[in-house]
Design an enzyme around this catalytic site. Structure first.
Site, mmCIF file in Angstrom:
data_model
loop_
_atom_site.group_PDB
_atom_site.id
_atom_site.type_symbol
_atom_site.label_atom_id
_atom_site.label_comp_id
_atom_site.label_asym_id
_atom_site.label_seq_id
_atom_site.Cartn_x
_atom_site.Cartn_y
_atom_site.Cartn_z
ATOM 1 C CE LYS A 45 -4.099 -2.037 0.273
ATOM 2 N NZ LYS A 45 -5.184 -1.841 -0.696
ATOM 3 C CB SER A 271 -4.509 -10.561 2.125
ATOM 4 O OG SER A 271 -3.323 -9.888 2.452
#
Length: 312
Positions: A45, A271
């Site tokens: 991110k 994830s």
């Protein structure tokens, strides 16, 4: 000394690509993991946070002396906290107790102001996502802050086009499949677009929580895989961007995260566990000469409390 970075933001990107050695498909195909934990906050991110802020600076949406607001499950918020700390922008984050406490603490340590919404028993749900979005919108209207609005912001796609180019170069163009879990859908879409510009036949597989399989036509539900599965079809999702969608449960993802740590020495979040399961499935269908790339989205250090509770 000439290689010294001007600031920490220049350390974002150009992460390694690593082949799994023990957790491998039975047919001998290669599964490669893009180690995004090597970014400054330990997450992919960082790429999109920097892209969104710099695009807003360039076109005047974020002026000197301005502030930033975002709703986030944590990793985007941590990355924005880093970017805003370096650039000197106050940041207001809307988040929830559904997400890893380590992420919330990290944001606060970097100087972000947090508004923490209560979840349904620590689970991610469609209602929670939409409540967070609404709260961020209120803050933006009342304070005049620039809202990065990650669910809709297309500026972040350029960051993942750059990641796709890294993958292409690192594989020498030898890539048959790409797998990524879906949160905002920006990383899946950006990488898919970038890779398909290079080779139109690369097979793209999306990953979503089995408990909330809305992209594949199922019902919205609650799950505990941080950063993915918003509970509704997100705006950046496009039909046809993926050739297939894999449903992975929270328990499966957690089990694979532990396997990655114990068999590969790779300490990643859930994830990533989901990504690896889906990548192995794809590799089995593509044959022994295939190469499949997926992403280690972040470091497991962001989930120490959650993982530690599983040790018994």
């Amino acid at each position: 000394m000439n290689d010294m970075a001007g600031n920490i933001l220049q350390s974002i990107g150009n992460t390694p690509l690593l082949a799994l050695r023990r957790i491998v498909p039975g047919n001998g195909a290669r599964v490669l993991l893009k180690l995004e934990n090597q970014n400054p906050t330990g997450s992919m991110k960082d790429r999109m946070a920097l892209a969104m802020v710099e695009a807003a600076e360039a076109d005047g949406r974020l002026a000197p002396g301005g502030s930033v607001v975002e709703h986030t499950g944590g990793s985007t918020g941590v990355s924005l906290s880093l970017v805003c700390a370096v650039k000197g922008y106050p940041l207001h984050v809307v988040t929830s107790d559904a997400f890893a406490r380590e992420k919330l603490d990290h944001m606060a340590i970097l100087g972000a102001r947090l508004q923490v919404l209560e979840s349904d028993g620590g689970r991610m749900t469609e209602k929670l996502t939409k409540d967070m979005i609404a709260a961020a919108g209120v803050i933006a209207r009342e304070t005049g802050a620039f809202w990065t609005d990650q669910m809709k912001n297309r500026d972040q796609l350029a960051a993942y086009h750059a990641m796709a180019e890294e993958i292409w170069v690192q594989t020498g163009g030898r890539i048959d499949g790409f797998v990524q879990s879906v949160g905002t859908a920006a990383s899946l879409r950006g990488n898919a677009e970038g890779l398909r510009r290079r080779h139109g036949r690369i097979r793209i597989v999306a990953v979503e929580p089995a408990e909330s399989p809305v992209l594949s036509g199922g019902a919205s539900g609650a799950h505990r895989i941080d950063g993915i599965g918003a509970g509704y079809v997100v705006p950046l999702w496009e039909d046809g961007i993926a050739d297939g969608i894999e449903r992975i449960s929270t328990e499966e993802a957690m089990a694979m995260a532990f396997r990655l740590a114990r068999e590969e020495g790779l300490f990643a979040g859930t994830s990533t566990g989901a990504n690896v399961i889906a990548a192995l499935r794809l590799a089995e269908t593509l044959g022994p000469d295939a190469t499949v790339v997926t992403i280690m989205c972040d470091t497991g250090m962001k989930y120490l409390r959650t993982f530690g509770a599983r040790l018994g």
